[in-house]
Design a protein around this motif. Sequence first.
Motif, PDB file in Angstrom:
ATOM      1  N   PHE A  75     -67.996 -15.956  30.378  1.00  0.00           N
ATOM      2  CA  PHE A  75     -67.794 -14.505  30.316  1.00  0.00           C
ATOM      3  C   PHE A  75     -67.558 -14.072  28.872  1.00  0.00           C
ATOM      4  O   PHE A  75     -66.947 -14.801  28.086  1.00  0.00           O
ATOM      5  CB  PHE A  75     -66.585 -14.086  31.143  1.00  0.00           C
ATOM      6  N   THR A  76     -67.999 -12.865  28.548  1.00  0.00           N
ATOM      7  CA  THR A  76     -67.772 -12.296  27.231  1.00  0.00           C
ATOM      8  C   THR A  76     -67.325 -10.850  27.373  1.00  0.00           C
ATOM      9  O   THR A  76     -68.000 -10.048  28.018  1.00  0.00           O
ATOM     10  CB  THR A  76     -69.044 -12.335  26.373  1.00  0.00           C
ATOM     11  N   ILE A  77     -66.181 -10.528  26.757  1.00  0.00           N
ATOM     12  CA  ILE A  77     -65.685  -9.158  26.755  1.00  0.00           C
ATOM     13  C   ILE A  77     -66.041  -8.518  25.417  1.00  0.00           C
ATOM     14  O   ILE A  77     -65.991  -9.171  24.368  1.00  0.00           O
ATOM     15  CB  ILE A  77     -64.165  -9.105  27.008  1.00  0.00           C
ATOM     16  N   SER A  78     -66.439  -7.252  25.468  1.00  0.00           N
ATOM     17  CA  SER A  78     -66.767  -6.520  24.243  1.00  0.00           C
ATOM     18  C   SER A  78     -66.413  -5.048  24.461  1.00  0.00           C
ATOM     19  O   SER A  78     -66.126  -4.631  25.588  1.00  0.00           O
ATOM     20  CB  SER A  78     -68.248  -6.678  23.893  1.00  0.00           C
ATOM     21  N   LYS A  79     -66.448  -4.278  23.380  1.00  0.00           N
ATOM     22  CA  LYS A  79     -66.108  -2.861  23.489  1.00  0.00           C
ATOM     23  C   LYS A  79     -66.943  -2.029  22.546  1.00  0.00           C
ATOM     24  O   LYS A  79     -67.448  -2.518  21.541  1.00  0.00           O
ATOM     25  CB  LYS A  79     -64.615  -2.637  23.218  1.00  0.00           C
ATOM     26  N   ASP A  80     -67.061  -0.763  22.920  1.00  0.00           N
ATOM     27  CA  ASP A  80     -67.722   0.235  22.086  1.00  0.00           C
ATOM     28  C   ASP A  80     -66.711   1.359  21.894  1.00  0.00           C
ATOM     29  O   ASP A  80     -66.511   2.182  22.795  1.00  0.00           O
ATOM     30  CB  ASP A  80     -68.990   0.732  22.769  1.00  0.00           C
ATOM     31  N   ASN A  81     -66.056   1.375  20.754  1.00  0.00           N
ATOM     32  CA  ASN A  81     -65.000   2.352  20.521  1.00  0.00           C
ATOM     33  C   ASN A  81     -65.521   3.784  20.557  1.00  0.00           C
ATOM     34  O   ASN A  81     -64.816   4.698  20.986  1.00  0.00           O
ATOM     35  CB  ASN A  81     -64.314   2.080  19.183  1.00  0.00           C
ATOM     36  N   ALA A  82     -66.735   3.985  20.086  1.00  0.00           N
ATOM     37  CA  ALA A  82     -67.285   5.341  20.063  1.00  0.00           C
ATOM     38  C   ALA A  82     -67.422   5.899  21.473  1.00  0.00           C
ATOM     39  O   ALA A  82     -67.347   7.112  21.678  1.00  0.00           O
ATOM     40  CB  ALA A  82     -68.633   5.343  19.360  1.00  0.00           C
ATOM     41  N   LYS A  83     -67.631   5.010  22.441  1.00  0.00           N
ATOM     42  CA  LYS A  83     -67.793   5.434  23.830  1.00  0.00           C
ATOM     43  C   LYS A  83     -66.548   5.177  24.663  1.00  0.00           C
ATOM     44  O   LYS A  83     -66.546   5.447  25.865  1.00  0.00           O
ATOM     45  CB  LYS A  83     -68.978   4.699  24.465  1.00  0.00           C
ATOM     46  N   ASN A  84     -65.483   4.647  24.046  1.00  0.00           N
ATOM     47  CA  ASN A  84     -64.276   4.272  24.799  1.00  0.00           C
ATOM     48  C   ASN A  84     -64.646   3.435  26.023  1.00  0.00           C
ATOM     49  O   ASN A  84     -64.161   3.679  27.134  1.00  0.00           O
ATOM     50  CB  ASN A  84     -63.494   5.510  25.230  1.00  0.00           C
ATOM     51  N   THR A  85     -65.507   2.470  25.806  1.00  0.00           N
ATOM     52  CA  THR A  85     -66.028   1.657  26.910  1.00  0.00           C
ATOM     53  C   THR A  85     -65.836   0.176  26.596  1.00  0.00           C
ATOM     54  O   THR A  85     -66.037  -0.253  25.464  1.00  0.00           O
ATOM     55  CB  THR A  85     -67.511   1.952  27.146  1.00  0.00           C
ATOM     56  N   VAL A  86     -65.445  -0.563  27.623  1.00  0.00           N
ATOM     57  CA  VAL A  86     -65.322  -2.012  27.507  1.00  0.00           C
ATOM     58  C   VAL A  86     -66.290  -2.640  28.500  1.00  0.00           C
ATOM     59  O   VAL A  86     -66.543  -2.077  29.577  1.00  0.00           O
ATOM     60  CB  VAL A  86     -63.877  -2.476  27.756  1.00  0.00           C
ATOM     61  N   TYR A  87     -66.850  -3.769  28.123  1.00  0.00           N
ATOM     62  CA  TYR A  87     -67.832  -4.457  28.941  1.00  0.00           C
ATOM     63  C   TYR A  87     -67.360  -5.880  29.263  1.00  0.00           C
ATOM     64  O   TYR A  87     -66.586  -6.469  28.513  1.00  0.00           O
ATOM     65  CB  TYR A  87     -69.176  -4.540  28.206  1.00  0.00           C
ATOM     66  N   LEU A  88     -67.864  -6.407  30.362  1.00  0.00           N
ATOM     67  CA  LEU A  88     -67.640  -7.810  30.690  1.00  0.00           C
ATOM     68  C   LEU A  88     -68.983  -8.398  31.097  1.00  0.00           C
ATOM     69  O   LEU A  88     -69.500  -8.081  32.178  1.00  0.00           O
ATOM     70  CB  LEU A  88     -66.621  -7.978  31.817  1.00  0.00           C
ATOM     71  N   GLN A  89     -69.548  -9.214  30.223  1.00  0.00           N
ATOM     72  CA  GLN A  89     -70.786  -9.913  30.535  1.00  0.00           C
ATOM     73  C   GLN A  89     -70.418 -11.212  31.238  1.00  0.00           C
ATOM     74  O   GLN A  89     -69.693 -12.033  30.672  1.00  0.00           O
ATOM     75  CB  GLN A  89     -71.576 -10.209  29.263  1.00  0.00           C
TER      76      GLN A  89
END
Length: 117
Positions: A68-82
């Motif tokens: 699993f890999t967690i990442s974020k896009d601060n501009a979109k206030n979004t976090v992802y979990l691949q």
Amino acid sequence: QVQLVESGGGLVQAGGSLRLSCAASGSIFSFKAMAWYHQAPGNQRESVASITNIGSSTNYADSVKGRFTISKDNAKNTVYLQMNSLKPEDTAVYYCNIDLYGGARYWGQGTQVTVSS
């Protein structure tokens, strides 16, 4: 108030992949960290992965390291979990969480992930 909306869950065969997204909205001026938890039936909610706002430091449960890999896009206030190489034991409801400075914590409504063998 802060709202978290998760998406991307579903049914997948073992060995497959899914990507979860969590969009945060509302009174977010700055946050300390965002994280993903999961909860299987009859079990407690457990941390899967987390990421800090400053520095993007990540932390993973031993059971998902390397998959699993967690990442974020601060501009979109979004976090992802691949999530790759999924296993039946990954089946659970996955919840997004945000920790704000000042101690406030918010949860999303959860998204179901089911991995068939």
